[in-house]
Design a protein around this motif. Structure first.
Motif, PDB file in Angstrom:
ATOM      1  N   VAL A   1      27.941  52.614  47.246  1.00 52.90           N
ATOM      2  CA  VAL A   1      27.346  53.475  46.213  1.00 52.90           C
ATOM      3  C   VAL A   1      27.145  52.694  44.906  1.00 52.90           C
ATOM      4  CG1 VAL A   1      28.219  55.633  47.150  1.00 52.90           C
ATOM      5  CG2 VAL A   1      29.601  54.368  45.486  1.00 52.90           C
ATOM      6  N   ARG A   2      27.416  51.408  44.961  1.00 54.04           N
ATOM      7  CA  ARG A   2      27.215  50.512  43.825  1.00 54.04           C
ATOM      8  C   ARG A   2      27.979  50.953  42.571  1.00 54.04           C
ATOM      9  NH1 ARG A   2      20.899  48.596  44.324  1.00 54.04           N
ATOM     10  NH2 ARG A   2      21.070  47.852  46.444  1.00 54.04           N
ATOM     11  N   ALA A   3      29.255  51.147  42.773  1.00 55.34           N
ATOM     12  CA  ALA A   3      30.096  51.561  41.650  1.00 55.34           C
ATOM     13  C   ALA A   3      30.478  50.373  40.763  1.00 55.34           C
ATOM     14  CB  ALA A   3      31.358  52.241  42.167  1.00 55.34           C
ATOM     15  N   PHE A   4      30.305  49.144  41.286  1.00 56.02           N
ATOM     16  CA  PHE A   4      30.670  47.952  40.520  1.00 56.02           C
ATOM     17  C   PHE A   4      29.424  47.245  40.003  1.00 56.02           C
ATOM     18  CE2 PHE A   4      34.174  48.745  43.339  1.00 56.02           C
ATOM     19  CZ  PHE A   4      35.290  48.525  42.543  1.00 56.02           C
ATOM     20  N   THR A   5      29.531  46.705  38.814  1.00 59.89           N
ATOM     21  CA  THR A   5      28.420  45.964  38.217  1.00 59.89           C
ATOM     22  C   THR A   5      28.919  44.616  37.723  1.00 59.89           C
ATOM     23  OG1 THR A   5      27.415  48.022  37.454  1.00 59.89           O
ATOM     24  CG2 THR A   5      26.676  46.004  36.383  1.00 59.89           C
ATOM     25  N   LYS A   6      28.230  43.579  38.123  1.00 54.49           N
ATOM     26  CA  LYS A   6      28.509  42.267  37.535  1.00 54.49           C
ATOM     27  C   LYS A   6      27.670  42.197  36.273  1.00 54.49           C
ATOM     28  CE  LYS A   6      30.075  38.028  37.368  1.00 54.49           C
ATOM     29  NZ  LYS A   6      31.503  37.794  37.086  1.00 54.49           N
ATOM     30  N   THR A   7      28.287  42.258  35.125  1.00 51.97           N
ATOM     31  CA  THR A   7      27.539  42.309  33.871  1.00 51.97           C
ATOM     32  C   THR A   7      27.221  40.899  33.378  1.00 51.97           C
ATOM     33  OG1 THR A   7      29.440  42.231  32.409  1.00 51.97           O
ATOM     34  CG2 THR A   7      28.826  44.397  33.259  1.00 51.97           C
ATOM     35  N   LYS A   8      26.305  40.834  32.442  1.00 52.04           N
ATOM     36  CA  LYS A   8      25.931  39.534  31.870  1.00 52.04           C
ATOM     37  C   LYS A   8      27.092  38.862  31.153  1.00 52.04           C
ATOM     38  CE  LYS A   8      21.001  39.839  30.864  1.00 52.04           C
ATOM     39  NZ  LYS A   8      20.045  39.903  29.742  1.00 52.04           N
ATOM     40  N   THR A   9      28.053  39.664  30.697  1.00 50.01           N
ATOM     41  CA  THR A   9      29.195  39.074  29.997  1.00 50.01           C
ATOM     42  C   THR A   9      30.087  38.297  30.951  1.00 50.01           C
ATOM     43  OG1 THR A   9      30.645  40.953  30.360  1.00 50.01           O
ATOM     44  CG2 THR A   9      29.296  41.013  28.361  1.00 50.01           C
ATOM     45  N   GLY A  10      29.956  38.582  32.228  1.00 53.67           N
ATOM     46  CA  GLY A  10      30.840  37.981  33.230  1.00 53.67           C
ATOM     47  C   GLY A  10      31.790  39.018  33.804  1.00 53.67           C
ATOM     48  N   ALA A  11      32.017  40.086  33.062  1.00 51.68           N
ATOM     49  CA  ALA A  11      32.951  41.124  33.508  1.00 51.68           C
ATOM     50  C   ALA A  11      32.374  41.902  34.688  1.00 51.68           C
ATOM     51  CB  ALA A  11      33.233  42.087  32.359  1.00 51.68           C
ATOM     52  N   VAL A  12      33.251  42.270  35.596  1.00 46.32           N
ATOM     53  CA  VAL A  12      32.865  43.170  36.686  1.00 46.32           C
ATOM     54  C   VAL A  12      33.388  44.549  36.308  1.00 46.32           C
ATOM     55  CG1 VAL A  12      33.144  43.715  39.145  1.00 46.32           C
ATOM     56  CG2 VAL A  12      32.906  41.331  38.403  1.00 46.32           C
TER      57      VAL A  12
END
Ligand code: SF4
Ligand code: SF4
Ligand code: SF4
Length: 319
Positions: free
Chosen positions: A125-136
């Motif tokens: 369900v795509r609950a996780f996002t790899k953000t541009k900051t590096g944080a998941v």
């Protein structure tokens, strides 16, 4: 700390890091993804860590977690090898120093913020996002509680709120994403009195680590943990003790986790395919139940009114 606040704020603005891009699958499906070029990383130098637990206390505070049973000033907990929990996104563990008489080694454990996160690739369900900051980061509003992320994570990090009957969530370190996009340092980094935690661009953290190896070759093992492990992570470690002796897995290889878990979690694609059907089915059943309930209610009301009307008519006729 490795960067000034002003410089850090400049990076955040210049890199547009306050926005996230793509959902988890963006990182997970690109087999050659090597991390966002301007992403941040945290470097934990275990040779500087004294096991004071200030980072744990700060993490607890910034994430508004419940107070632990034993206060953060109680260092006896270091004797136990602890894992992260729903109430402790980071833990510091103590290990014997293989160099004999030297003081023990402390290793801070939390989500490593993988460049290609297995948790994200396993989450249908795509609950996780790899953000541009590096944080998941994690979005509890779409999570269905399947806990595939827990199985997928090679570092055994995501934890689940089993004690929450109604709205259980997956819990883990966010690399203080809400703070970082506001120009603040991660809570643990800010609190560390020994500067055992450094925060900055990932490429700079790698340079700093290499520089320390060059300057103090006797102090370090020539290995930056997280530079390549599982395709690389945004949390990096340097140590004077082999990482294996700190309970860290050295058998993971350099293949990004999603490529490995695609096989191990081969049932996921099936579920991805089935899930919309299941959801649609559940929705249809619940709608049908609602409809039946509504119909039954209307019928009961009509019947009650029908029974009442003759009685009322009789009353009116009598009067
Ligand atoms: S605050 Fe710094 S020195 Fe203290 S335990 Fe955490 S990482 Fe180690
Ligand atoms: S360490 Fe585990 S929870 Fe953290 S990003 Fe990697 S796979 Fe996900
Ligand atoms: S980055 Fe933030 S959430 Fe992660 S361990 Fe440090 S304080 Fe906790």
């Amino acid at each position: 700390m490795s960067i000034s606040r002003r410089k850090f704020l400049g990076w955040v603005g210049a890199a547009g890091l306050s926005t996230t891009i793509g959902k988890s699958a963006t990182a997970a499906t690109n087999k050659h993804f090597t991390g966002y070029p301007k992403s941040f990383a945290i470097l934990h130098d275990t040779t500087l860590c004294v096991g004071c637990r200030s980072c744990e206390a700060a993490c607890n505070k910034v994430n508004e977690l419940p107070q632990p049973d034993k206060p953060f000033t109680d260092l006896s907990v270091l004797e136990t090898k602890r894992r992260t929990t729903t109430k402790a996104f980071t833990v510091v563990n103590k290990y014997d120093n293989s160099k004999g008489s030297q003081s023990p080694v402390f290793y801070k454990k939390q989500c490593n913020h993988c460049l290609e996160p297995a948790c994200a690739s396993a989450c249908f369900v795509r609950a996780f996002t790899k953000t541009k900051t590096g944080a998941v980061t994690y979005d509890s509003t779409v999570c269905v509680g399947c806990r595939y992320c827990m199985i997928a994570c090679p570092f055994e990090i995501p934890t689940y709120e089993y004690d929450q009957a109604l709205t259980p969530r997956i819990r883990k370190c966010t690399m203080c994403y809400p703070r970082v996009i506001e120009g603040l340092l991660p809570g643990c980094v800010e609190a560390c009195p020994m500067e055992a935690l450094s925060f900055g661009k990932r490429e700079d953290m790698i340079k700093i680590a290499r520089e320390r190896f060059r300057k103090y070759p006797d102090r370090y093992v020539d290995h930056i943990y997280g530079e390549h492990e599982m395709g690389g992570t945004n949390w990096l470690y340097v140590s004077g003790t082999p990482f294996k002796e700190l309970g860290m897995r050295e058998d993971l290889g350099i293949t990004p986790a999603p490529q490995l878990t695609a096989g191990a979690l081969s049932s996921v694609p099936m579920i991805v395919g089935l899930w919309p059907v299941l959801l649609a089915g559940i929705y249809a059943v619940s709608k049908r139940k609602e409809k039946i309930a509504q119909t039954e209610q209307e019928q009961a009301l009509t019947s009650a009114l029908d029974k009442k009307r003759p009685a009322e008519s009789e009353t009116e006729e009598e009067s």
